[in-house]
Design a protein around this motif. Structure first.
Motif, PDB file in Angstrom:
ATOM      1  N   LEU A 121       0.499  -0.917  -0.074  1.00 14.97           N
ATOM      2  CA  LEU A 121      -0.090   0.374  -0.128  1.00 14.97           C
ATOM      3  C   LEU A 121       0.867   1.263  -0.305  1.00 14.97           C
ATOM      4  O   LEU A 121       0.547   1.924  -0.473  1.00 14.97           O
ATOM      5  N   PHE A 122       2.275   1.159   0.613  1.00 12.97           N
ATOM      6  CA  PHE A 122       2.880   2.582   0.534  1.00 12.97           C
ATOM      7  C   PHE A 122       3.551   3.159  -0.568  1.00 12.97           C
ATOM      8  O   PHE A 122       3.812   3.858  -1.079  1.00 12.97           O
ATOM      9  N   GLU A 123       3.862   1.254  -1.643  1.00 12.90           N
ATOM     10  CA  GLU A 123       4.281   1.294  -2.764  1.00 12.90           C
ATOM     11  C   GLU A 123       3.323   2.398  -3.600  1.00 12.90           C
ATOM     12  O   GLU A 123       3.871   3.425  -4.351  1.00 12.90           O
ATOM     13  N   SER A 124       2.590   2.125  -3.552  1.00 16.24           N
ATOM     14  CA  SER A 124       1.563   2.467  -4.562  1.00 16.24           C
ATOM     15  C   SER A 124       1.494   3.803  -4.460  1.00 16.24           C
ATOM     16  O   SER A 124       1.096   5.069  -5.946  1.00 16.24           O
ATOM     17  N   VAL A 125       1.899   4.970  -3.488  1.00 20.21           N
ATOM     18  CA  VAL A 125       1.671   5.822  -3.511  1.00 20.21           C
ATOM     19  C   VAL A 125       3.633   7.150  -3.285  1.00 20.21           C
ATOM     20  O   VAL A 125       3.815   7.665  -3.797  1.00 20.21           O
ATOM     21  N   SER A 126       4.143   5.651  -3.747  1.00 15.79           N
ATOM     22  CA  SER A 126       5.808   6.693  -4.251  1.00 15.79           C
ATOM     23  C   SER A 126       5.517   6.859  -5.027  1.00 15.79           C
ATOM     24  O   SER A 126       5.005   6.835  -6.421  1.00 15.79           O
ATOM     25  N   GLY A 127       6.396   8.730  -4.959  1.00 14.18           N
ATOM     26  CA  GLY A 127       6.155   8.974  -5.595  1.00 14.18           C
ATOM     27  C   GLY A 127       6.698  10.646  -5.874  1.00 14.18           C
ATOM     28  O   GLY A 127       6.558  10.969  -4.694  1.00 14.18           O
ATOM     29  N   ASN A 128       7.123  11.543  -6.860  1.00 17.23           N
ATOM     30  CA  ASN A 128       7.517  12.802  -6.249  1.00 17.23           C
ATOM     31  C   ASN A 128       6.840  13.937  -6.612  1.00 17.23           C
ATOM     32  O   ASN A 128       7.345  14.997  -6.527  1.00 17.23           O
ATOM     33  N   ASP A 129       5.569  13.284  -7.281  1.00 26.28           N
ATOM     34  CA  ASP A 129       4.669  14.873  -7.227  1.00 26.28           C
ATOM     35  C   ASP A 129       4.036  14.857  -5.964  1.00 26.28           C
ATOM     36  O   ASP A 129       3.830  14.263  -5.101  1.00 26.28           O
ATOM     37  N   LYS A 130       3.032  15.513  -6.226  1.00 26.64           N
ATOM     38  CA  LYS A 130       2.411  16.576  -4.907  1.00 26.64           C
ATOM     39  C   LYS A 130       0.917  15.411  -4.389  1.00 26.64           C
ATOM     40  O   LYS A 130       0.854  15.504  -3.565  1.00 26.64           O
ATOM     41  N   LEU A 131       0.508  14.878  -5.383  1.00 28.30           N
ATOM     42  CA  LEU A 131      -0.541  14.143  -5.060  1.00 28.30           C
ATOM     43  C   LEU A 131      -0.053  12.846  -4.368  1.00 28.30           C
ATOM     44  O   LEU A 131      -0.102  12.676  -3.393  1.00 28.30           O
ATOM     45  N   SER A 132       0.932  12.165  -4.785  1.00 29.39           N
ATOM     46  CA  SER A 132       1.920  11.418  -4.624  1.00 29.39           C
ATOM     47  C   SER A 132       2.462  11.565  -2.997  1.00 29.39           C
ATOM     48  O   SER A 132       2.613  10.633  -2.199  1.00 29.39           O
ATOM     49  N   GLN A 133       2.589  12.938  -2.451  1.00 30.57           N
ATOM     50  CA  GLN A 133       3.468  12.979  -1.470  1.00 30.57           C
ATOM     51  C   GLN A 133       2.427  13.565  -0.162  1.00 30.57           C
ATOM     52  O   GLN A 133       2.176  12.852   0.633  1.00 30.57           O
ATOM     53  N   ARG A 134       1.319  14.030  -1.003  1.00 29.33           N
ATOM     54  CA  ARG A 134       0.393  13.831  -0.243  1.00 29.33           C
ATOM     55  C   ARG A 134      -0.449  12.987   0.747  1.00 29.33           C
ATOM     56  O   ARG A 134      -0.555  12.585   2.005  1.00 29.33           O
ATOM     57  N   ASN A 135      -0.515  11.521  -0.412  1.00 22.86           N
ATOM     58  CA  ASN A 135      -0.985  10.230   0.257  1.00 22.86           C
ATOM     59  C   ASN A 135      -0.067   9.890   0.498  1.00 22.86           C
ATOM     60  O   ASN A 135      -0.939   9.379   2.129  1.00 22.86           O
ATOM     61  N   LEU A 136       1.395  10.114   0.641  1.00 22.91           N
ATOM     62  CA  LEU A 136       2.213   9.633   1.279  1.00 22.91           C
ATOM     63  C   LEU A 136       2.275   9.570   2.829  1.00 22.91           C
ATOM     64  O   LEU A 136       1.971   8.898   3.634  1.00 22.91           O
ATOM     65  N   ALA A 137       1.713  11.613   3.060  1.00 24.56           N
ATOM     66  CA  ALA A 137       1.911  12.039   4.330  1.00 24.56           C
ATOM     67  C   ALA A 137       0.698  11.228   4.886  1.00 24.56           C
ATOM     68  O   ALA A 137       0.312  11.071   6.032  1.00 24.56           O
ATOM     69  N   LEU A 138      -0.016  11.258   4.353  1.00 17.15           N
ATOM     70  CA  LEU A 138      -1.674  10.999   4.755  1.00 17.15           C
ATOM     71  C   LEU A 138      -1.667   9.206   5.661  1.00 17.15           C
ATOM     72  O   LEU A 138      -2.309   9.200   6.403  1.00 17.15           O
ATOM     73  N   LEU A 139      -1.632   9.099   4.641  1.00 15.82           N
ATOM     74  CA  LEU A 139      -1.331   7.005   4.884  1.00 15.82           C
ATOM     75  C   LEU A 139      -0.327   7.319   5.697  1.00 15.82           C
ATOM     76  O   LEU A 139      -0.220   6.142   6.758  1.00 15.82           O
ATOM     77  N   GLU A 140       1.198   7.714   5.903  1.00 18.57           N
ATOM     78  CA  GLU A 140       1.797   7.113   7.449  1.00 18.57           C
ATOM     79  C   GLU A 140       1.412   7.752   8.010  1.00 18.57           C
ATOM     80  O   GLU A 140       1.792   7.200   9.576  1.00 18.57           O
TER      81      GLU A 140
END
Length: 297
Positions: A121-140
């Motif tokens: 699940l964490f790997e699915s939001v890996s990325g440097n774009d703004k939405l990926s960064q937001r989604n990773l912060a949210l999930l974490e």
């Protein structure tokens, strides 16, 4: 006072003073409006005349309409809570529903992610774009703290102690609690706050931590959509609901040696019994692992 005015007063009470979620408030209103319609069908125009017999007939009708035990239980809770409030504020008689049998809900173990699934699940939001960064912060943050989604959407930038890695949340009943979070969440939050959030904010200006693609505060529905999208990208064959992350947090904490009282405090449970359900999850996990691993199991 008319019952409609009593209903409005009660709705304000559970929303502002009890701090119930918008979803719960909406369901309670529908349940109570349905109960009022039942009273009218019974020829009862005055709510002060409700007696035990009316309560029994109402429950009988609910079962005749093929509602599940969980739904019947919620509807009874809504009406019972309304009469309890009404007895205090308007002099209503709460005995009719107070003595009514409350059907027990069938106990279901909370669903949670195994650690390998969570990594996907964490790997699915890996990325440097703004939405990926937001989604990773949210999930974490959700996984690091076990907070409720309603608590997450109300977090403001100032609620984060970025030096101590602690977040202040406003729980049920407007009770504040402080929850620590770890290094993974800290790193994800820092990238999001410093890089992604300013890009998402555009011309908007507010203090809420998590925002949508238009820079507006993220809602409960928005978080559900984000998590569902993460599941699709991770190719996990399961449905997801926001509370699953909270269940996962509690289960993993207990599996790794945390004591029950600590988990209770972190989750913001008023009663230890609410936390104890996770002991059943961990026992079932141990049993399943044993049966799969022991040669003579």
């Amino acid at each position: 006072m008319k019952k409609e005015a009593m209903l409005d007063s009660y709705m304000t009470y559970i929303q502002l003073e009890k701090n119930y979620s918008a979803h719960t408030v909406s369901n309670y209103r529908k349940d109570l409006e349905s109960f009022f319609s039942f009273l009218e069908s019974e020829g009862l125009s005055e709510i002060r005349e409700v007696e035990y017999l009316h309560a029994r007939n109402y429950v009988t009708q609910l079962y005749e309409q093929a509602f599940s035990r969980a739904t019947v239980s919620r509807k009874i809770s809504a009406v019972r809570s309304f009469f309890k409030y009404g007895s205090r504020e308007f002099g209503l008689n709460e005995e009719a529903f107070k003595s009514l049998h409350h059907p027990k809900k069938r106990e279901r173990l909370p669903q949670f992610f195994y650690e390998q699934e969570l990594e996907m699940l964490f790997e699915s939001v890996s990325g440097n774009d703004k939405l990926s960064q937001r989604n990773l912060a949210l999930l974490e943050l959700l996984y690091a703290t076990g907070m409720r989604v309603s608590e997450c959407t109300s977090i403001r930038i100032g609620d984060l102690d970025r030096a101590m890695n602690i977040v202040k949340v406003l729980g049920k009943g407007k009770k504040e609690r402080y929850i620590p979070y770890g290094e993974f969440a800290r790193e994800a939050l820092e990238h999001y706050i410093e890089e992604a959030r300013p890009k998402l904010m555009k011309n908007t200006d507010h203090v809420y931590l998590f925002v949508n693609s238009r820079g507006e505060p993220l809602t409960d529905r928005g978080i559900r959509y984000i998590l569902s999208d993460c599941i699709k990208k991770a190719a996990l064959n399961t449905a997801i609901y926001p509370h699953m992350i909270r269940h996962t947090f509690a289960t993993h904490m207990l599996n790794n040696g945390a004591d029950m009282r600590t988990v209770q405090e972190l989750l913001g449970h008023a009663h230890l019994s609410s936390t104890q359900v996770y002991t059943h999850v961990t026992k079932e996990h141990l049993r399943s692992t044993y049966l799969n691993a022991h040669p003579r199991a």
